[in-house]
Write a protein that holds these residues in place. Structure first.
Motif, PDB file in Angstrom:
ATOM      1  N   ARG A   6      21.212  33.682  13.869  1.00 13.27           N
ATOM      2  CA  ARG A   6      20.994  34.950  14.558  1.00 13.27           C
ATOM      3  C   ARG A   6      22.313  35.670  14.739  1.00 13.27           C
ATOM      4  O   ARG A   6      23.376  35.084  14.916  1.00 13.27           O
ATOM      5  N   ALA A   8      23.728  38.387  17.371  1.00  5.80           N
ATOM      6  CA  ALA A   8      23.256  38.744  18.714  1.00  5.80           C
ATOM      7  C   ALA A   8      24.158  39.767  19.407  1.00  5.80           C
ATOM      8  O   ALA A   8      24.838  39.452  20.378  1.00  5.80           O
ATOM      9  N   PRO A   9      24.172  40.996  18.916  1.00  4.44           N
ATOM     10  CA  PRO A   9      25.041  41.993  19.557  1.00  4.44           C
ATOM     11  C   PRO A   9      24.451  42.492  20.880  1.00  4.44           C
ATOM     12  O   PRO A   9      23.241  42.480  21.069  1.00  4.44           O
ATOM     13  N   SER A  10      25.336  42.908  21.772  1.00  3.32           N
ATOM     14  CA  SER A  10      24.892  43.563  23.002  1.00  3.32           C
ATOM     15  C   SER A  10      24.927  45.063  22.749  1.00  3.32           C
ATOM     16  O   SER A  10      25.940  45.575  22.298  1.00  3.32           O
ATOM     17  N   ARG A  40      19.035  39.552  17.091  1.00  3.12           N
ATOM     18  CA  ARG A  40      18.655  39.443  18.502  1.00  3.12           C
ATOM     19  C   ARG A  40      19.460  40.469  19.280  1.00  3.12           C
ATOM     20  O   ARG A  40      20.682  40.508  19.158  1.00  3.12           O
ATOM     21  N   ASP A  42      20.960  41.486  22.538  1.00  5.82           N
ATOM     22  CA  ASP A  42      21.305  40.884  23.837  1.00  5.82           C
ATOM     23  C   ASP A  42      21.416  41.971  24.904  1.00  5.82           C
ATOM     24  O   ASP A  42      22.516  42.399  25.281  1.00  5.82           O
ATOM     25  N   TYR A 184      24.606  36.449  30.099  1.00 10.42           N
ATOM     26  CA  TYR A 184      24.228  36.143  28.715  1.00 10.42           C
ATOM     27  C   TYR A 184      23.992  34.649  28.450  1.00 10.42           C
ATOM     28  O   TYR A 184      23.145  34.273  27.623  1.00 10.42           O
ATOM     29  N   SER A 188      20.732  33.192  26.086  1.00 10.46           N
ATOM     30  CA  SER A 188      21.133  32.878  24.719  1.00 10.46           C
ATOM     31  C   SER A 188      20.650  31.477  24.328  1.00 10.46           C
ATOM     32  O   SER A 188      20.104  31.269  23.245  1.00 10.46           O
ATOM     33  N   ARG A 202      29.613  32.289  15.322  1.00 13.37           N
ATOM     34  CA  ARG A 202      30.182  33.368  16.141  1.00 13.37           C
ATOM     35  C   ARG A 202      31.696  33.194  16.218  1.00 13.37           C
ATOM     36  O   ARG A 202      32.246  32.225  15.696  1.00 13.37           O
ATOM     37  N   HIS A 206      34.216  32.136  21.664  1.00 10.94           N
ATOM     38  CA  HIS A 206      33.075  31.496  22.330  1.00 10.94           C
ATOM     39  C   HIS A 206      33.191  29.976  22.403  1.00 10.94           C
ATOM     40  O   HIS A 206      32.253  29.316  22.857  1.00 10.94           O
TER      41      HIS A 206
HETATM   42  N1  GLU Z   1      25.920  38.926  22.826  1.00 13.32           N
HETATM   43  C1  GLU Z   1      26.915  37.905  22.627  1.00 13.32           C
HETATM   44  C2  GLU Z   1      28.220  38.565  22.203  1.00 13.32           C
HETATM   45  O1  GLU Z   1      28.170  39.634  21.634  1.00 13.32           O
HETATM   46  C3  GLU Z   1      26.459  36.936  21.585  1.00 13.32           C
HETATM   47  C4  GLU Z   1      27.328  35.768  21.397  1.00 13.32           C
HETATM   48  C5  GLU Z   1      26.633  34.719  20.584  1.00 13.32           C
HETATM   49  O2  GLU Z   1      26.566  34.871  19.364  1.00 13.32           O
HETATM   50  O3  GLU Z   1      26.090  33.778  21.148  1.00 13.32           O
HETATM   51  O4  GLU Z   1      29.277  38.035  22.468  1.00 13.32           O
END
Ligand code: GLU
Length: 446
Positions: A6, A8-10, A40, A42, A184, A188, A202, A206
Motif C-alpha cells: 500500500r 498511504a499518503p495523508s 490508502r 490516511d 496515524y 495504519s 516506506r 519510519h
Molecule cells: N500516512 C503515513 C505517512 O505519510 C504513511 C506511512 C506508512 O507508509 O505507513 O507518513
C-alpha cells in the motif's frame, strides 16, 4: 503468497518527490511480483485533510502511471479502529493518560537536565482509580498510550537488514488523542492487518515507528508484514532536500513540462546500484527493480539530472506520443517539425520556440558584414524547397561566394532562425519554405 502493498499518503498536502519515490517503490514491487498495489488515503486527521488534496494525489498518481487495484479512505473506517482500541484497552495494552502538553514538556525538560532520554515516564500507570476520578471530575479527558513491552523488537528489514529497536528507549506512543481522534499509528496497523498487507515499504524515517507498530501488530493479530525502509532523499550536495525541492510537487513539475517517466527514471534509480539514466518505459523500470539494488546511503536528487533525463526521453519520443500535447501548446509543423527538433529539446515546451522560430513572422538576423552574402544566398534559393534542398543550395552558395565552414554556415543559420544553435538546418529549411527563407535572408520580415 500474493504480494499486497500500500501507498498511504495523508491528504494534507500535495505529493512531492519524496512521497512519489515511496509510491514508486511500492508500485514497482507490486508490478514485478504480480501483486496488488493499494492506495490508502490516511485521512484520519479530519481537520487537515481535504478533498482537493486527495483528488490531487489521485490525479498525480494517474499521471505518473501508477494504477492502483484497490483504494480506501481511513476516514471511512473509524468503527474498525474503535473496535481495535476497545480490544487493546480490554487487554491492558492501551492506558489512559491525563498529562497536558505543558506537563509533558516540563517532564522532558527535567529529563534533559538530568541527562536522561526524553522518554515518557509512565506516570499515568501509577494513577489509582481515585486519582482518575479526580482528574475526570476536573474535566480532564484522557489520551491513550500503547504500553510497549520494554524489550527489543527485531526484524529483518528487506533494505536495511537486521534491525533492532529497543522499546525501552522510546515513549509509549499515543494512539488516541484527548479529543478521541486517532493518530496515524493504530489505524495504519489495523488496515495493514485487514488488507493483508504483505510488505510495508516506506521511508526510513519510519524505522523507530516500525518498532512500536510491530508490537501493536502482535497485540492485535498473527499477521505481520515484512518491512522495507528506503533511505531518504537528499539534495545533490548530500545535504537534506532543500525546502524548495522537498516541497516540489508533481503539479509544479507537470506545469514545467517534466515528463512523468523522467521523474520515475530518476527516482527509481537514485540510491541504487543501477546507472542513473532515462528508461524507456515503466515496464523496463519494473523489470529492473530489485530491493537488493537499493543501498543504505541517502539517495541524491539532482534537478539538473532530472532535466537531462527529460531531454533524453524526448529525443526518442515518437510523434504519436506527444501529438496532442504539441497541439495544445499551439506547436505547428506536425511530425516533420517534431522529428526536426526533438533532439534539441530539454522539455516539450521548448518546441514552442522552434515552432515560433519557423512559422511566426520575424526578420532575419543578419550582421552588417553578412548582408551581401545573405542576399546572394537568397538569390540562389530554388523556387520551392524540400528535405533535399539544403545540401545542393549550400554547395551553390559556397561556389558562388567562396565562403566555407562556419563563415558559410553560421550567417545562414542566424538569418533563417535568429539563433546561433539549433537543430539540423536541412529539415528546418524545408519546414519554413522558400518564401520565408528568402525574405529573412534579404533582411525582411518573413
Ligand atoms: N500516512 C503515513 C505517512 O505519510 C504513511 C506511512 C506508512 O507508509 O505507513 O507518513
Amino acid at each position: 503468497m500474493t504480494v499486497r502493498v500500500r501507498f498511504a499518503p495523508s491528504p494534507t498536502g500535495k505529493l512531492h518527490v519524496g512521497n512519489v519515490r515511496t509510491a514508486l517503490m511500492n508500485w514497482l514491487f507490486a508490478k514485478k511480483e504480480g501483486g496488488t498495489f493499494i492506495l490508502r488515503i490516511d485521512d484520519t486527521d479530519l481537520e487537515r485533510s481535504t478533498n482537493a488534496y486527495e483528488d490531487g494525489i489521485r490525479e498525480d498518481l494517474t499521471w505518473l502511471g501508477f494504477e492502483w487495484q484497490e483504494t480506501f479512505n481511513q476516514s471511512h473506517r473509524f468503527p474498525e479502529y474503535e473496535a481495535a482500541a476497545k480490544k487493546l484497552k480490554a487487554e491492558g495494552f492501551l492506558y489512559p493518560c491525563y498529562e497536558t502538553s505543558e506537563e509533558l514538556d516540563r517532564q522532558r525538560k527535567l529529563q534533559r537536565v538530568q541527562g536522561k532520554p526524553p522518554v515518557y515516564n509512565r506516570g499515568a500507570l501509577e494513577l489509582t482509580d481515585a486519582d482518575i476520578a479526580k482528574l475526570e471530575a476536573e474535566g480532564r479527558k484522557p489520551h491513550w498510550r500503547f504500553k510497549l513491552s520494554g524489550n527489543p523488537v527485531t526484524w529483518t528489514d528487506i533494505v536495511r537488514g537486521e534491525q533492532t529497536i529497543d522499546t525501552s528507549s522510546i515513549s509509549d506512543p499515543v494512539l488516541i488523542r484527548a479529543d478521541g481522534s486517532f493518530l496515524y499509528t493504530l489505524p495504519s496497523v489495523v488496515d495493514d492487518i485487514e488488507a493483508k498487507i504483505t510488505h510495508v515499504i516506506r521511508g526510513e524515517d519510519h524505522v523507530t515507528n516500525s518498532g512500536a507498530q510491530i508490537e501493536i501488530f502482535k497485540s492485535l493479530s498473527d499477521h505481520l508484514p515484512s518491512f522495507a525502509h528506503t533511505p531518504l532523499l537528499v539534495g545533490k550536495d548530500g545535504k537534506g532536500l532543500s525546502k524548495r525541492l522537498g516541497s516540489l510537487s508533481m503539479g509544479e513539475l507537470r506545469e514545467q513540462y517534466i515528463e512523468p517517466l523522467a521523474i520515475c527514471s530518476l527516482l527509481g534509480k537514485i540510491g541504487t546500484s543501477d546507472p542513473i539514466e532515462a528508461r524507456p518505459s515503466l515496464d523496463v523500470l519494473v523489470e529492473e527493480f530489485s530491493f537488493e539494488k537499493i543501498g543504505r546511503a541517502p539517495a541524491r536528487f539532482d534537478e539538473d539530472e532530472l532535466l537531462l533525463i527529460n531531454g533524453r526521453l524526448l529525443h526518442e519520443t515518437p510523434f504519436e506520443d506527444v501529438e496532442e500535447r504539441l497541439e495544445a501548446l499551439g506547436v505547428a509543423g506536425g511530425s516533420a517539425l517534431w522529428f526536426a527538433i526533438r533532439g534539441n529539446v530539454e522539455k516539450l515546451s521548448d518546441a514552442v520556440l522552434w515552432s515560433t522560430t519557423l512559422f511566426a513572422p520575424m526578420p532575419g538576423r543578419i550582421e552588417e558584414e553578412d548582408k551581401e552574402f545573405c542576399a546572394q544566398a537568397a538569390g540562389l534559393l530554388p523556387e520551392t524547397v524540400d528535405q533535399g534542398s539544403w545540401g545542393p543550395w549550400l554547395s551553390a552558395v559556397k561556389a558562388e561566394t567562396g565562403r566555407k565552414g562556419k563563415g558559410l554556415f553560421m550567417p545562414l543559420r542566424r538569418a533563417l532562425t535568429g539563433q546561433d544553435h539549433g537543430p539540423e538546418m536541412e529539415p528546418l529549411l524545408a519546414l519554413m519554405g522558400a518564401e520565408k527563407a528568402r525574405l529573412r535572408l534579404e533582411g525582411k520580415i518573413g
